[in-house]
Structures are given as C-alpha cells and as structure tokens.
Design an enzyme around this catalytic site. Structure first.
Site, short mmCIF file in Angstrom:
data_model
loop_
_atom_site.label_atom_id
_atom_site.label_comp_id
_atom_site.label_asym_id
_atom_site.label_seq_id
_atom_site.Cartn_x
_atom_site.Cartn_y
_atom_site.Cartn_z
N GLY A 450 0.81 -1.20 0.00
CA GLY A 450 0.00 0.00 0.00
C GLY A 450 0.85 1.25 0.00
O GLY A 450 2.08 1.20 -0.08
N ASP A 451 0.19 2.39 0.12
CA ASP A 451 0.84 3.70 0.08
C ASP A 451 0.55 4.40 1.40
O ASP A 451 -0.63 4.61 1.75
CB ASP A 451 0.30 4.51 -1.10
CG ASP A 451 1.08 5.79 -1.32
OD1 ASP A 451 1.72 6.28 -0.38
OD2 ASP A 451 1.04 6.31 -2.45
N PHE A 452 1.61 4.77 2.13
CA PHE A 452 1.42 5.39 3.44
C PHE A 452 0.74 6.75 3.34
O PHE A 452 0.24 7.28 4.34
CB PHE A 452 2.75 5.53 4.16
CG PHE A 452 3.69 6.52 3.53
CD1 PHE A 452 3.72 7.85 3.94
CD2 PHE A 452 4.56 6.13 2.52
CE1 PHE A 452 4.58 8.76 3.35
CE2 PHE A 452 5.43 7.03 1.94
CZ PHE A 452 5.43 8.35 2.35
N ARG A 467 13.74 7.78 7.17
CA ARG A 467 14.19 8.46 5.95
C ARG A 467 13.02 8.67 4.97
O ARG A 467 13.16 8.47 3.77
CB ARG A 467 15.33 7.70 5.30
CG ARG A 467 16.54 7.53 6.21
CD ARG A 467 17.67 6.81 5.53
NE ARG A 467 17.32 5.46 5.13
CZ ARG A 467 18.14 4.63 4.49
NH1 ARG A 467 19.36 5.02 4.18
NH2 ARG A 467 17.76 3.41 4.15
N HIS A 470 12.05 13.49 4.94
CA HIS A 470 12.90 14.42 4.19
C HIS A 470 12.58 14.40 2.69
O HIS A 470 13.08 15.25 1.95
CB HIS A 470 14.38 14.14 4.45
CG HIS A 470 14.91 12.90 3.79
ND1 HIS A 470 16.25 12.69 3.59
CD2 HIS A 470 14.29 11.78 3.30
CE1 HIS A 470 16.45 11.53 3.01
NE2 HIS A 470 15.28 10.96 2.83
#
Length: 563
Positions: A450-452, A467, A470
């Site tokens: 999925g996509d956060f 990471r 940023h």
C-alpha cells in the site's frame, strides 16, 4: 599492542636514536616560555605571557623507523627512558598513508611515551612514534622521506583553561602575530581532546606545533580546517568534485574493487582485460582514485582497495556500490540542472527526466532495483536503534514505508518477543519478504502492500518512519504526520530516523547540509533541524520526547501523541 618480552631489542638507525636523545634533551632544557620564544619569535613578550597564561608545554614528538615494534620498549629502557607500553597510533598511520599513497592497513605505527622533567620542574614527556620498516617491505622510501622533512616532529601545548573562547583566541594569536599556518587537526574521541596543528616558519628544529584542548570544540575545528587551505587550490578542489563522483562511479561500474581485492591480484594488462577497459586510460583512472584514497599501490605493480575502496566491493557488508552507481548515474545527470531548482524551487530531476524520481524509477525495473539497493546500502545508520530504544513493553512494531525491512529486521532480531508489520509499495514488499526471510523473522511479520500517504496500519505499539519525511515539503510532511496521529494509538511511540541540519550558527560539519541540496535538486524535499521537526510534530499532534545520534550523521527522534 604489547611487546614480546622474549624478543631481542630491534636495531635502530643511529640517526633515529640520536633524534630520540636530542628530543629528550630538548624537553629537559625547555619550558613553556622558552618554547614559545623559539617557535613563535613573532610574538611580543606580553603576547607570549598571555599565551602561557592559558597553556603549558607538555611534550616533544619524533618519528623513528625500527624494523619491528617488538622489543622497542626494552631498547628505549636501555637508553634510560621509562617508556610505557606500545599503543597503536591511527592518526599518524593515516597521515603517512595519505602522504605516501600507501594503504593504511600495510602500515604498523605505534606510540610510546616517556616522562621527562622540563627545565622549570614541570612534568613533560617525549612522544616516540614508530613506523615498523621490516626488511624488504618497500617502506624505506617512507622512512627516508620522513627523516628528510620531519613532518611528524612537533612540540605540544596543552590549553589549561579549555573553552571555545580561549581556544579561538589562542588560535587567532598563533595564526596572526605568531605567523603560523593552520596544518590540520581533529577530535580524538577516545581521549576527548580537540587537537589543532600549526606550521611555523623555517629556521628552528621544530616547525610544527600541536595545541591540545580537553573536550570537543567543533566550531573552532571547522574554522581551523577552512583556514588551512590555500583559497585558489581549495576552490579548484571544489570545482573538480564532480570528477571524483564520476571516477568512483566508473570504478564501481568496472567492479575494480572486486577484481583488485583478490589473491593473486591481477596486473595492469590483465585488469584491463577483465574490465574491458583501455589499459593506459585505466592506469590513469587508478592514479586518480589512488590520490582520492580509494586505492593504493600494492608494491608489486598493481593496486589494492583501501578501507574506502573495499566498500565498493559488490559483496562487501554494507557495500556502497549501488550508491556509487546511483550518484554517478541519474542523480549526477539531474544535478547538472541544480540552477533550475535554485531559481524555481522545483526539483531538477523532474525537469531533466520529465517525472519525479519515484515515478521515473518505478517505470524502469533496473533503476527501481538500483534505487532500492542504494537505500539499503546505508543501513548501518540503523545499527544502534534496537539497543537505544526500550522495546520491553511493546508487542507490535509497524514500519511505515520500511523499504526492504532492514530496520524492522534489526529490531525483530534483537527482540524475539516482538511482531512486525511492514507497509510498502507492492514491488518493494517482495524485496522485504526476501530480506526478512533471510533475517529469520518473516514468521513474525505481516507485509502490507500500500501507500502510506493513503492509510497507515493501526494497532502498533511502536511506529518506525525512517528516511521518509525528508522526501517531502513541509505541507506534505505535516499531512503524513497527521495521518500517523490518526492511526497511532495513544500509548504508542513514534520513532523517526533522519539526518538533522545543524542549528543556525552552528558551523559543525554535517552530511545533512549537502544532502539538503540533494533533496532540493533530486527529490523536492528537504533536510531539517531538530527544532523544525519538533514544530511539525507538534502541529500534527505529537510531542518530541528525545533525539539520539546515529551513524552516518543520522538521528533518531522519539515522539508520542500529545495528551
């Protein structure tokens, strides 16, 4: 490093033995006032008194060249010097390696200290650095060069009232009225001492001064490093930085470290055959990479990787080989349009390739694989986290956009009672499955495709966000943190891994500073200070509860939901 009590004392060149005797005699006949007068004749008497009020003469140092370090202590005892044990001297070893283009691993350098009472009755000592020069080692040229130029011979002052103001004042006096030039320095973390070197004018036997101050003084160190460069040469070095990037990238592409870290090592012609390179051009590249410290001559007509070069091996633990290809490949190309990013505020990568780097890499399986391997290449940043954080009360750790699971795997390996959840894009999930299987903890992991930016799994006790922030501007960053705040239970802890920019006015060197320009140029995000992250976290509903240092200039920020 100890000595062998059964070994016969090594033979010392008479010249070296005489230099030790003369150093001991010099210390016995000197004190702080006489050393300052001899080494810094440009200072007035009042200025020398001011320097002496904040420092004292502590030692004289020489470098000698026995065939072996074994038994050297006994030989010096015979000279009436009550030297202590031989200990390794990494700083001098590395300087010699750089100065003569040698591999540091091939140099054995020790240090012995012998107490000597100064002329005013104060306790001083001589430092005897020793480079082992076994017969047939090929190090005779190093010994000859050092005997001729005495690069390592120096006198030392200890700052008796250490502090950034006093240290800065002493430094300014030595560089100004003292007519010295900056000659390097550093922080000895083992002894917690900041060391500044100065080069005095010609004439005296000792032309190098070492100033030691207890504690870490990064601002003074940074300024000292800048003043040690001749401006035109330094600027030219900066201008040619892109050349070094490409040289390292070509070395990675040709797999030079793989070919040259073998036994037997291939000679120049055979190396050219193995890599499909033009022999003379390859020789010239290796000469440049040797000057950069990536390779070193092996004494048999070939080269060997240095400690830096071994990180380019494809099979090295925590290999930087993928990063060398990425930084010398698409990111190198887009950096050519940095001016576009600075003028417009839009990332140069999209301007160059027509798509954001995430989308561009996703369209090309080869580039996508290179990017994922590059992100995994610097995971030593994660090494301390499993021990820095108390996971005792936790049961479920959720790694949001966790890449190949390098961080989650470390945490689960260190804490067998934990279960993990990893959220990632579908093609990365498969890479994570393989990595977590290899780590032996896939049976305690749930992998979520999925996509956060859409949804974050709930039910965790600890959330990892490594990471990620940023990569985004402040508005997008805030949105990510707000989605986390909506998903994270009240009791859960959020752990954020990022590089932190130094606070305004802090001159400390930091990898986050160049990486911030990289984020501007290639990603559209930015690096931030701890305070900046604290403000974003607070606006999203979190309290920043702690900041800890990590390797590679990383930082671990801990946060909890605001009550």
């Amino acid at each position: 490093m100890g000595t062998d009590p059964c070994a016969a004392p090594p033979r010392l060149d008479p010249h070296d033995l005489d230099r030790i005797r003369r150093a001991a005699a010099f210390v016995a006949a000197s004190d702080t006032a006489s050393v300052l007068a001899d080494l810094l004749p440009g200072l007035t008497a009042a200025e020398r008194d001011a320097v002496a009020a904040h420092s004292r003469f502590t030692h004289a140092a020489v470098l000698v060249f026995p065939p072996s370090l074994a038994g050297l202590r006994d030989l010096l005892h015979e000279e009436g010097l009550a030297v202590g044990p031989v200990t390794p001297s990494v700083v001098v070893r590395d300087r010699l390696a750089r100065r003569y283009g040698r591999s540091a691993d091939a140099l054995e350098v020790g240090i012995l200290r012998a107490p000597v009472t100064a002329a005013d009755g104060s306790p001083c000592e001589i430092e005897i650095f020793a480079l082992a020069v076994p017969p047939g080692s090929g190090l005779d040229t190093v010994a000859a060069g050092e005997r001729a130029h005495d690069h390592e011979a120096h006198l030392a002052l200890e700052v008796t009232t250490p502090g950034p103001v006093v240290l800065a004042g002493l430094r300014a006096t030595l560089l100004g009225r003292g007519v010295t030039t900056a000659d390097g320095g550093g922080h000895n973390a083992h002894e917690d001492v900041t060391v500044l070197y100065f080069r005095a004018g010609d004439g005296g036997r000792y032309q190098r001064l070492e100033l030691n101050a207890r504690g870490h003084h990064p601002g003074v160190l940074a300024e000292h490093g800048r003043s040690g460069d001749r401006p035109a040469e330094r600027l030219l070095q900066l201008m040619t930085g892109a050349w070094a990037t490409q040289a390292v990238a070509v070395a990675a592409d040709l797999r030079l470290a793989d070919h040259l870290d073998t036994a037997p090592r291939p000679g120049p012609e055979r190396l050219a055959e193995l890599t499909g390179a033009h022999p003379d051009s390859l020789r010239r590249l290796l000469r440049y990479l040797t000057a950069l410290g990536v390779f070193a001559p092996d004494g048999a007509g070939s080269h060997r990787p240095t400690e830096l070069g071994r990180l380019l091996r494809t099979d090295a633990e925590q290999s930087l080989h993928p990063l060398a290809l990425l930084y010398g490949g698409p990111f190198y190309e887009s950096f050519g349009a940095l001016g576009h990013a600075v003028r417009t505020g839009r990332d140069a990568f999209e301007h160059t390739f027509g798509a954001h780097h995430f989308a561009h890499f996703a369209q090309d399986p080869v580039l996508a694989d290179l990017f994922d391997r590059s992100m995994a290449a610097s995971t030593q940043m994660f090494d301390p986290i499993a021990e820095l954080v108390d996971f005792t009360a936790a049961r479920v750790v959720v790694d949001v956009a966790g890449g190949n699971g390098a961080l989650l795997g470390r945490v689960l390996q260190a804490h067998p009672h934990l279960e993990g959840v990893l959220l990632e894009r579908p093609h990365v999930v498969e890479a994570a499955r393989a990595a977590l299987t290899k780590a032996g903890c896939i049976d305690r992991c749930r992998l979520v495709s999925g996509d956060f930016t859409d949804e974050v799994p709930g039910g965790g006790d600890v959330y990892l966000l490594s990471r990620v922030l940023h990569d985004w501007d402040d508005r997008q960053c805030l949105g990510i943190l707000q989605r986390l705040a909506a998903a994270v239970p009240e009791h859960a802890e959020l752990l954020v891994v990022e590089r932190l920019l130094p606070a305004d006015g802090d001159p400390s060197p930091s990898l986050a500073v160049p990486w911030d320009v990289h984020m501007l140029c290639n990603v559209g995000g930015r690096e931030r200070t701890a305070e900046h992250y604290g403000r974003l976290l607070a606006e999203a509903g979190f309290d920043l509860t702690g900041v800890a240092e990590l390797p590679l200039d990383g930082a671990l920020l801990s946060a909890r939901r605001t009550p």
